[in-house]
Design a protein around this motif. Structure first.
Motif, PDB file in Angstrom:
ATOM      1  N   TYR A  19     -61.595  20.800 -13.668  1.00  0.00           N
ATOM      2  CA  TYR A  19     -60.274  20.963 -13.061  1.00  0.00           C
ATOM      3  C   TYR A  19     -60.080  20.029 -11.864  1.00  0.00           C
ATOM      4  CZ  TYR A  19     -59.587  25.170 -15.898  1.00  0.00           C
ATOM      5  OH  TYR A  19     -59.429  26.030 -16.941  1.00  0.00           O
ATOM      6  N   TRP A  20     -61.082  20.004 -10.964  1.00  0.00           N
ATOM      7  CA  TRP A  20     -60.936  19.144  -9.786  1.00  0.00           C
ATOM      8  C   TRP A  20     -60.996  17.666 -10.154  1.00  0.00           C
ATOM      9  CZ3 TRP A  20     -58.901  20.972  -5.650  1.00  0.00           C
ATOM     10  CH2 TRP A  20     -59.070  22.315  -5.322  1.00  0.00           C
ATOM     11  N   GLY A  21     -61.768  17.319 -11.168  1.00  0.00           N
ATOM     12  CA  GLY A  21     -61.796  15.927 -11.618  1.00  0.00           C
ATOM     13  C   GLY A  21     -60.459  15.487 -12.186  1.00  0.00           C
ATOM     14  N   ILE A  22     -59.825  16.359 -12.958  1.00  0.00           N
ATOM     15  CA  ILE A  22     -58.495  16.035 -13.491  1.00  0.00           C
ATOM     16  C   ILE A  22     -57.484  15.889 -12.365  1.00  0.00           C
ATOM     17  CG2 ILE A  22     -56.596  16.956 -14.883  1.00  0.00           C
ATOM     18  CD1 ILE A  22     -58.703  18.205 -16.713  1.00  0.00           C
ATOM     19  N   ALA A  23     -57.554  16.755 -11.355  1.00  0.00           N
ATOM     20  CA  ALA A  23     -56.635  16.656 -10.214  1.00  0.00           C
ATOM     21  C   ALA A  23     -56.826  15.337  -9.458  1.00  0.00           C
ATOM     22  CB  ALA A  23     -56.850  17.845  -9.275  1.00  0.00           C
ATOM     23  N   ALA A  24     -58.086  14.924  -9.242  1.00  0.00           N
ATOM     24  CA  ALA A  24     -58.339  13.655  -8.554  1.00  0.00           C
ATOM     25  C   ALA A  24     -57.835  12.472  -9.380  1.00  0.00           C
ATOM     26  CB  ALA A  24     -59.838  13.507  -8.271  1.00  0.00           C
ATOM     27  N   PHE A  25     -58.040  12.529 -10.700  1.00  0.00           N
ATOM     28  CA  PHE A  25     -57.554  11.443 -11.556  1.00  0.00           C
ATOM     29  C   PHE A  25     -56.031  11.345 -11.506  1.00  0.00           C
ATOM     30  CE2 PHE A  25     -55.819  10.230 -15.716  1.00  0.00           C
ATOM     31  CZ  PHE A  25     -56.303   8.932 -15.806  1.00  0.00           C
ATOM     32  N   LEU A  26     -55.346  12.478 -11.557  1.00  0.00           N
ATOM     33  CA  LEU A  26     -53.884  12.456 -11.493  1.00  0.00           C
ATOM     34  C   LEU A  26     -53.397  11.912 -10.154  1.00  0.00           C
ATOM     35  CD1 LEU A  26     -53.018  15.860 -13.211  1.00  0.00           C
ATOM     36  CD2 LEU A  26     -52.831  13.554 -14.170  1.00  0.00           C
ATOM     37  N   LEU A  27     -54.112  12.234  -9.076  1.00  0.00           N
ATOM     38  CA  LEU A  27     -53.726  11.713  -7.764  1.00  0.00           C
ATOM     39  C   LEU A  27     -53.858  10.191  -7.715  1.00  0.00           C
ATOM     40  CD1 LEU A  27     -52.958  12.151  -4.798  1.00  0.00           C
ATOM     41  CD2 LEU A  27     -55.388  12.486  -4.310  1.00  0.00           C
ATOM     42  N   MET A  66     -65.195  38.357 -12.218  1.00  0.00           N
ATOM     43  CA  MET A  66     -66.025  37.394 -12.969  1.00  0.00           C
ATOM     44  C   MET A  66     -65.762  35.981 -12.438  1.00  0.00           C
ATOM     45  SD  MET A  66     -66.149  36.667 -17.056  1.00  0.00           S
ATOM     46  CE  MET A  66     -67.261  35.439 -17.713  1.00  0.00           C
ATOM     47  N   GLN A  67     -66.834  35.312 -11.988  1.00  0.00           N
ATOM     48  CA  GLN A  67     -66.690  33.979 -11.423  1.00  0.00           C
ATOM     49  C   GLN A  67     -66.457  32.942 -12.516  1.00  0.00           C
ATOM     50  OE1 GLN A  67     -70.069  33.125  -8.992  1.00  0.00           O
ATOM     51  NE2 GLN A  67     -69.494  34.579  -7.407  1.00  0.00           N
ATOM     52  N   GLN A  68     -65.678  31.924 -12.126  1.00  0.00           N
ATOM     53  CA  GLN A  68     -65.392  30.851 -13.073  1.00  0.00           C
ATOM     54  C   GLN A  68     -66.588  29.911 -13.144  1.00  0.00           C
ATOM     55  OE1 GLN A  68     -62.169  28.071 -12.147  1.00  0.00           O
ATOM     56  NE2 GLN A  68     -61.187  28.760 -14.012  1.00  0.00           N
ATOM     57  N   PRO A  69     -66.998  29.442 -14.317  1.00  0.00           N
ATOM     58  CA  PRO A  69     -68.157  28.550 -14.409  1.00  0.00           C
ATOM     59  C   PRO A  69     -67.958  27.284 -13.591  1.00  0.00           C
ATOM     60  CG  PRO A  69     -67.536  29.376 -16.575  1.00  0.00           C
ATOM     61  CD  PRO A  69     -66.447  29.791 -15.634  1.00  0.00           C
ATOM     62  N   VAL A  70     -69.075  26.790 -13.015  1.00  0.00           N
ATOM     63  CA  VAL A  70     -69.005  25.603 -12.166  1.00  0.00           C
ATOM     64  C   VAL A  70     -68.545  24.384 -12.962  1.00  0.00           C
ATOM     65  CG1 VAL A  70     -70.359  24.057 -10.711  1.00  0.00           C
ATOM     66  CG2 VAL A  70     -70.774  26.517 -10.627  1.00  0.00           C
ATOM     67  N   ARG A  71     -69.003  24.286 -14.213  1.00  0.00           N
ATOM     68  CA  ARG A  71     -68.619  23.125 -15.028  1.00  0.00           C
ATOM     69  C   ARG A  71     -67.111  23.079 -15.236  1.00  0.00           C
ATOM     70  NH1 ARG A  71     -71.993  22.187 -20.396  1.00  0.00           N
ATOM     71  NH2 ARG A  71     -73.569  21.969 -18.746  1.00  0.00           N
ATOM     72  N   LYS A  72     -66.494  24.226 -15.453  1.00  0.00           N
ATOM     73  CA  LYS A  72     -65.047  24.259 -15.637  1.00  0.00           C
ATOM     74  C   LYS A  72     -64.327  23.903 -14.340  1.00  0.00           C
ATOM     75  CE  LYS A  72     -63.444  27.343 -18.376  1.00  0.00           C
ATOM     76  NZ  LYS A  72     -62.985  28.621 -18.970  1.00  0.00           N
ATOM     77  N   GLN A  73     -64.856  24.349 -13.197  1.00  0.00           N
ATOM     78  CA  GLN A  73     -64.247  23.989 -11.909  1.00  0.00           C
ATOM     79  C   GLN A  73     -64.316  22.474 -11.679  1.00  0.00           C
ATOM     80  OE1 GLN A  73     -65.486  26.394  -8.565  1.00  0.00           O
ATOM     81  NE2 GLN A  73     -66.122  28.045  -9.923  1.00  0.00           N
ATOM     82  N   ILE A  74     -65.455  21.868 -12.044  1.00  0.00           N
ATOM     83  CA  ILE A  74     -65.586  20.409 -11.885  1.00  0.00           C
ATOM     84  C   ILE A  74     -64.567  19.685 -12.745  1.00  0.00           C
ATOM     85  CG2 ILE A  74     -67.126  18.458 -12.288  1.00  0.00           C
ATOM     86  CD1 ILE A  74     -69.458  20.260 -11.513  1.00  0.00           C
TER      87      ILE A  74
END
Length: 430
Positions: free
Chosen positions: A11-19, A1-9
């Protein structure tokens, strides 16, 4: 089952903010590591070229590191002191030049700057403020440069970090590639290649262009005898990454100093103008097209905006990451624009969704699964046995064909097999 695109966005947005947040908090602490990573990135193609010529990776890295350290020491010892000295003298002499320009204009062209005019008062105020702040400005610049390049941490950590990163650069790229999300790995690799092409073409090309122009301007102005020629040439070359800005700022400064120093000698003033005209012609017609070429993908306005924003937010570390982030954001913006043109928001036509995987439930008699498994296992074992028999027969035939001509001996298994085949099928001839 693929992860929804909105949830992936998310996750990656939080990672960029933390960086970005970690860079804002730890900017000065990670500055040597950012500089070391930048040096390793710029020198990796040279290390790969030395490897192709027969050097081992470690010896290629050692040669490049020693050469870079020697070059840095030479610049710090031979060029930087003279550059700082001429820059300080130019800043101190600027108020006097502005006052003399004001006096010359009011004497020869009184109607241009009448007594008490706004322009005249502005020139006088600018000269007085520049005279007051020139010493403070020079001290700040020198302290900033020494604070960045003169500390033990940078002089020791940067070469060490660059050495180890350059030594393991290819392995790190492979490890990062293994960690990419499988669903988007191909897209991320393509975007990374585009970012690398834009960044490498711009940074490496501009470094070469700046070095060539800085050498040309400094030597030419020095031969003419222009005061502060080395500092003016370095200023013009360092701003050449912005089209026409370097030649305009450097040329205006050089012509102003030439008018102040060579008044009544139009030949030398014309020579200064000719130097910048030749430099601009060579840069526009040869250096930029041949060295930088079409790799850029970084508009000058976009680059200046990135330098201003990241420099304000993160200080000097922000200036180091401004160009890579500008290249990355430029590629991502173009990718987003391409996806937007394919979307229903742009075309106005909603594409039908992809069919979902159906879920079926089938009721079968008891023992059906075990029976099908036994049949599949029997088929698998039969296929493996047949492949092994064919492989053994191929080896026997190969040995029979390699036997010397005229050799008389007992028939080989392959010969017996062929004779049996002929006996069983008389219609076949050989």
């Amino acid at each position: 089952m693929q992860q929804p695109v909105r949830k992936q966005i998310w996750y990656w947005g939080i990672a960029a903010f933390l960086l970005l947040f970690s860079m804002w908090v730890l900017g000065n602490a990670i500055l040597p590591f950012l500089m070391g990573a930048g040096v390793a990135y710029l020198m990796d193609p040279l290390a790969d070229r030395l490897e192709r010529q027969g050097f081992s990776r470690i010896w290629a890295v050692v040669l490049l590191t020693v050469g870079a350290v020697l070059l840095f020491v030479a610049v710090m010892v031979l060029l930087l002191p003279e550059l700082m000295r001429q820059t300080g003298q130019l800043i101190n002499a600027a108020p006097q030049m502005i006052n003399q320009l004001h006096q010359f204009v009011t004497t020869h062209y009184p109607n241009l700057l009448p007594e008490g005019s706004t322009i005249g008062q502005s020139l006088s105020e600018m000269a007085s403020k520049l005279s007051e702040s020139s010493g403070k400005l020079l001290t700040t610049v020198l302290g900033s440069v020494l604070g960045v390049f003169g500390t033990i941490a940078l002089l020791v950590i940067v070469p060490v970090v660059a050495f180890y990163l350059l030594l393991d650069w290819d392995h790190m790229v492979e490890r990062i590639d293994e960690m990419l999300p499988r669903q988007h790995a191909d897209t991320i690799r393509r975007l990374a290649r585009e970012i690398d092409q834009a960044l490498a073409g711009f940074v490496r090309g501009q470094i070469v262009v700046i070095l060539i122009l800085g050498t040309f301007y400094s030597i030419s102005l020095g031969l003419i005898g222009l005061p502060f020629g080395f500092a003016i040439g370095a200023l013009a070359a360092s701003l050449s990454f912005i089209p026409y800005v370097g030649v305009l700022v450097g040329g205006a400064t050089a012509i102003g100093v030439a008018l102040f120093s060579f008044w009544g000698q139009p030949v030398w003033i014309g020579a200064v103008i000719a130097v910048f005209a030749i430099g601009q012609a060579v840069e526009g017609n040869y250096l930029q097209p041949k060295i930088v070429g079409g790799h850029v993908g970084l508009h000058p306005v976009w680059l200046m905006l990135a330098l201003s924003v990241f420099g304000t937010l993160f200080g000097f570390p922000g200036l180091l990451i401004a160009v890579p982030l500008a290249a990355a954001l430029g590629v991502l913006v173009r990718f987003a624009a391409a996806r937007y043109k394919e979307s229903a928001l742009y075309t106005g036509c909603e594409l039908p969704p992809e069919p979902a995987q159906p879920t079926l439930i089938e009721i079968v008699p008891s023992g059906t699964v075990a029976k099908e498994w036994r049949q599949a296992q029997y088929s698998h074992d039969s296929t493996v046995a047949q492949l092994r028999r064919d492989e053994h027969l191929a080896q026997l035939l190969s040995k029979d064909q390699q036997a010397p001509e005229g050799h008389q001996g007992p028939p080989s298994p392959a010969q017996l097999y062929r004779d049996a085949a002929k006996t069983s099928d008389p219609g076949k001839d050989g």
